[in-house]
Design a protein around this motif. Structure first.
Motif, PDB file in Angstrom:
ATOM      1  N   ARG A  70      21.068  17.944  19.219  1.00  0.00           N
ATOM      2  CA  ARG A  70      21.235  19.070  18.297  1.00  0.00           C
ATOM      3  C   ARG A  70      22.680  19.120  17.784  1.00  0.00           C
ATOM      4  O   ARG A  70      22.922  19.262  16.596  1.00  0.00           O
ATOM      5  CB  ARG A  70      20.914  20.337  19.072  1.00  0.00           C
ATOM      6  CG  ARG A  70      20.497  21.509  18.263  1.00  0.00           C
ATOM      7  CD  ARG A  70      19.735  22.493  19.130  1.00  0.00           C
ATOM      8  NE  ARG A  70      20.552  23.099  20.190  1.00  0.00           N
ATOM      9  CZ  ARG A  70      20.104  23.354  21.413  1.00  0.00           C
ATOM     10  NH1 ARG A  70      18.876  23.024  21.766  1.00  0.00           N
ATOM     11  NH2 ARG A  70      20.879  23.925  22.304  1.00  0.00           N
ATOM     12  N   GLY A  71      23.614  18.960  18.727  1.00  0.00           N
ATOM     13  CA  GLY A  71      25.032  19.014  18.352  1.00  0.00           C
ATOM     14  C   GLY A  71      25.424  17.881  17.422  1.00  0.00           C
ATOM     15  O   GLY A  71      26.185  18.066  16.471  1.00  0.00           O
ATOM     16  N   LEU A  73      23.346  16.072  15.430  1.00  0.00           N
ATOM     17  CA  LEU A  73      22.662  16.204  14.137  1.00  0.00           C
ATOM     18  C   LEU A  73      23.334  17.253  13.261  1.00  0.00           C
ATOM     19  O   LEU A  73      23.553  17.040  12.067  1.00  0.00           O
ATOM     20  CB  LEU A  73      21.184  16.592  14.366  1.00  0.00           C
ATOM     21  CG  LEU A  73      20.269  15.463  14.849  1.00  0.00           C
ATOM     22  CD1 LEU A  73      18.929  16.029  15.303  1.00  0.00           C
ATOM     23  CD2 LEU A  73      20.062  14.418  13.747  1.00  0.00           C
ATOM     24  N   ALA A  74      23.692  18.380  13.886  1.00  0.00           N
ATOM     25  CA  ALA A  74      24.321  19.472  13.121  1.00  0.00           C
ATOM     26  C   ALA A  74      25.662  19.040  12.544  1.00  0.00           C
ATOM     27  O   ALA A  74      26.095  19.544  11.507  1.00  0.00           O
ATOM     28  CB  ALA A  74      24.496  20.693  14.011  1.00  0.00           C
ATOM     29  N   ALA A  75      26.297  18.082  13.220  1.00  0.00           N
ATOM     30  CA  ALA A  75      27.609  17.612  12.754  1.00  0.00           C
ATOM     31  C   ALA A  75      27.485  16.395  11.838  1.00  0.00           C
ATOM     32  O   ALA A  75      28.494  15.789  11.474  1.00  0.00           O
ATOM     33  CB  ALA A  75      28.488  17.281  13.959  1.00  0.00           C
ATOM     34  N   GLU A 236      25.283  20.897  23.775  1.00  0.00           N
ATOM     35  CA  GLU A 236      25.332  20.917  22.305  1.00  0.00           C
ATOM     36  C   GLU A 236      26.777  20.689  21.826  1.00  0.00           C
ATOM     37  O   GLU A 236      27.033  19.908  20.907  1.00  0.00           O
ATOM     38  CB  GLU A 236      24.807  22.253  21.776  1.00  0.00           C
ATOM     39  CG  GLU A 236      24.730  22.294  20.267  1.00  0.00           C
ATOM     40  CD  GLU A 236      24.270  23.652  19.737  1.00  0.00           C
ATOM     41  OE1 GLU A 236      23.209  24.123  20.157  1.00  0.00           O
ATOM     42  OE2 GLU A 236      25.005  24.226  18.906  1.00  0.00           O
ATOM     43  N   ALA A 240      28.712  17.730  19.389  1.00  0.00           N
ATOM     44  CA  ALA A 240      29.600  18.008  18.255  1.00  0.00           C
ATOM     45  C   ALA A 240      30.977  17.378  18.482  1.00  0.00           C
ATOM     46  O   ALA A 240      31.587  16.813  17.558  1.00  0.00           O
ATOM     47  CB  ALA A 240      29.734  19.516  18.068  1.00  0.00           C
TER      48      ALA A 240
END
Ligand code: FES
Length: 569
Positions: A70-71, A73-75, A236, A240
């Protein structure tokens, strides 16, 4: 087509002789997993998956990996988890230590061979974190460490229990006849009741704290309990952070320095941490050509108080340590003993991290300097004719009344001999004897197990004897306690003086003088040495490689050929 070697899937292309074709093939096969072309353009964060059906300590790894993903992908990155071998402490024969270097080899190879720009190392159980840091040190890829975190303690009939100091305490009471078979069976189901690593300051927790001290783990994350939401949030954030490392790399070679290694030694002492951590830290530092000097350990030990009141040295559990302020609070308390220029994976110096005092510290668990558990450090190295290259005693978990002694040796030739005779009602033993176990070091067939916590002979245990001096070339669990001299180097299987000790010999222990001496005349020892024979090397496979390459305890038990070329022994 992106043919930039420095990024994402374009790194480390397979050797088909045509670089563009190799990348074309790689992307084509990646598309078979349903990735869009745009996703395959992203920078790649590898995520090391050390879970297995054998590894209870890593039970939460799948959800941690999900949070790391999640971390990433979000970054804007592409997270790619991949397996490495999984080492669970009680699940391996002859001992997980025998396979730590295999895990390091596996992890280094996969970090180096697969395309990734940075990685998150998800580990936790005793050997996993050391293996991952050894691998990272050699691969020198930017990495973020993420541990699975400790289990929670659970109440059982009004008493808090967690693996594994309580396991050993209850087992000793059972052997001594103070706990019934029925009760020990009930307790078996109450010692480890949540996911996570052992709930005390054992090897896993100690190594998590040292990994944070070295800068691999983001500040404050070493002690977050395995089942807390905070642990998933840390996962997470690790994803990032790995992405930020791609743009602004902080490499393991910048984290593992003479100063940070000394900081880790100081923290180990202040924690009253596991003796095993000394071997692992030596191996990790060795990967960067940095030697850990046991005489320097003694100097640091004399200047460093034990401040953390956790089992096996004290009373608390890892969840208490976390609630008390965790490693940042401890670091703040010993700030004047640390090299503040050392940086962490975020690039911040320790001095910057410790600029602001912690808002809250529970002084029952993390003591103030003025009220230490012990004014000196938890570990000392001993030297002498029985241990020319050193041996280790965890004095914080030992019995001071046994520290200055000369006594008769009662020798066991190996683990089988120990198992066969230790509970023999006719065993010629007194509480004053030194129990000596040989042939259990890193080169031995036993593979340096955690057998240094030799059981008190049953007839003495039943008579109320709780501690005796025990000496060996093996290790003990970080959760164990007692007057136990470990890691004798050189070991018996390598022909060290320990190989020559016989029952009836006199041995002198002086913790005050840091001495461990075998009081046998040279001529007698020379005769014994002439008769001594090394065991035949294993014929094949991993065991053979270990037999040919494993280093002694004072060098971290790494494989000799894995050290940097200019640091080979
Ligand atoms: Fe895995 Fe103790 S058995 S941490």
């Amino acid at each position: 087509m992106d043919t930039d070697e420095k990024r994402g899937l374009a790194r480390n292309v397979a050797g088909y002789g045509d670089r563009d074709f190799s990348l074309y093939l790689r992307r084509s096969f990646a598309r078979s997993m349903g990735y869009s072309p745009a996703m395959l353009e992203r920078p790649v964060v590898g995520i090391v998956d050390t879970s297995s059906g054998y590894n209870n300590c890593h039970r939460t790894v799948p959800e941690l990996i999900e949070a790391v993903r999640r971390g990433v992908l979000a970054a804007g990155g592409l997270p790619l988890p991949f397996p490495t071998i999984s080492l669970c402490e009680p699940a391996l024969f002859p001992t997980s230590m025998h396979y730590r270097n295999l895990a390091a080899l596996d992890t280094e190879a996969m970090l180096s061979a697969q395309p990734m720009d940075a990685a998150v190392l998800v580990g936790g159980c005793d050997k996993t974190v050391p293996a991952q840091l050894m691998a990272a040190a050699s691969a020198d890829l930017p990495v973020v460490g993420l541990v699975t975190g400790p289990m929670l303690a659970t109440f059982y009939q009004g008493e808090r229990l967690a693996a594994c100091t309580d396991c050993r305490r209850y087992w000793a009471a059972y052997r001594a006849g103070r706990v019934s078979a029925e009760r020990i069976g009930e307790i078996e189901g109450r010692l480890a009741t949540t996911a996570g690593t052992c709930g005390v300051m054992g090897t896993a927790s100690t190594m998590a704290c040292l990994a944070e001290t070295l800068g691999f783990l983001p500040a404050g994350t070493a002690s977050i309990p395995a089942v807390h939401a905070e642990r998933l949030a840390a996962a997470e954030a690790a994803g990032a952070l790995a992405m930020r490392l791609i743009e602004a790399p902080v490499r393991p070679s910048q984290l593992i320095t003479r100063e940070s290694v000394e900081n880790a030694l100081t923290v180990l002492l202040a924690l009253g941490g596991s003796t095993n951590a000394l071997i692992h830290l030596t191996a990790i530092a060795g990967r960067r050509g940095i030697a850990v000097d046991l005489r320097r350990l003694n100097e640091l030990s004399d200047a460093t108080p034990v401040l953390v009141d956790l089992k096996p040295t004290g009373d608390g559990y890892m969840e208490d340590f976390h609630a008390a302020g965790g490693l940042p609070a401890l670091l703040h308390e010993i700030k004047d003993l640390l090299h503040l220029s050392a940086i962490d994976v975020t690039g911040r110096s320790l001095g910057e991290r410790l600029a602001t005092p912690p808002v809250f510290v529970d002084r029952r668990i993390i003591r103030a300097r003025a009220e230490p558990i012990s004014p000196v450090g938890g570990l000392v190295a001993l030297f002498g004719s029985l241990a020319p290259r050193g041996a280790i005693l965890k004095r914080s978990a030992a019995t001071p009344a046994l520290f200055e002694r000369e006594a008769r040796a009662l020798v066991f030739d190996g683990l089988e001999d120990l198992a066969r005779r230790i509970d023999d009602p006719d065993l010629d033993v007194t509480p004053e004897d030194f129990l000596v176990l040989k042939n259990a070091g890193p080169l031995s067939a036993a593979g340096m197990p955690e057998a240094g916590y030799l059981p008190i002979p049953q007839k003495l245990a039943r008579a109320g004897v709780k501690d005796m001096v025990r000496i060996s070339d093996c290790r003990m669990s970080g959760t164990a306690f007692g007057t136990i001299v470990l890691h004798v180097a050189p070991e018996a299987a390598a022909g060290g003086p320990l190989a020559l000790v016989e029952t009836g010999d006199r041995i002198r222990l002086s913790v005050a003088e840091r001495r461990l001496d075998l009081l046998v005349e040279d001529a007698v020892l020379a005769r014994r040495r002439a008769a001594w024979q090394a065991r035949p090397a294993p014929a094949r496979g991993w065991n053979r490689l270990v037999a040919e390459q494993v280093l002694q305890a004072d060098e971290g038990c790494d494989l000799a050929f894995m050290k940097p070329a200019d640091a080979k022994t």
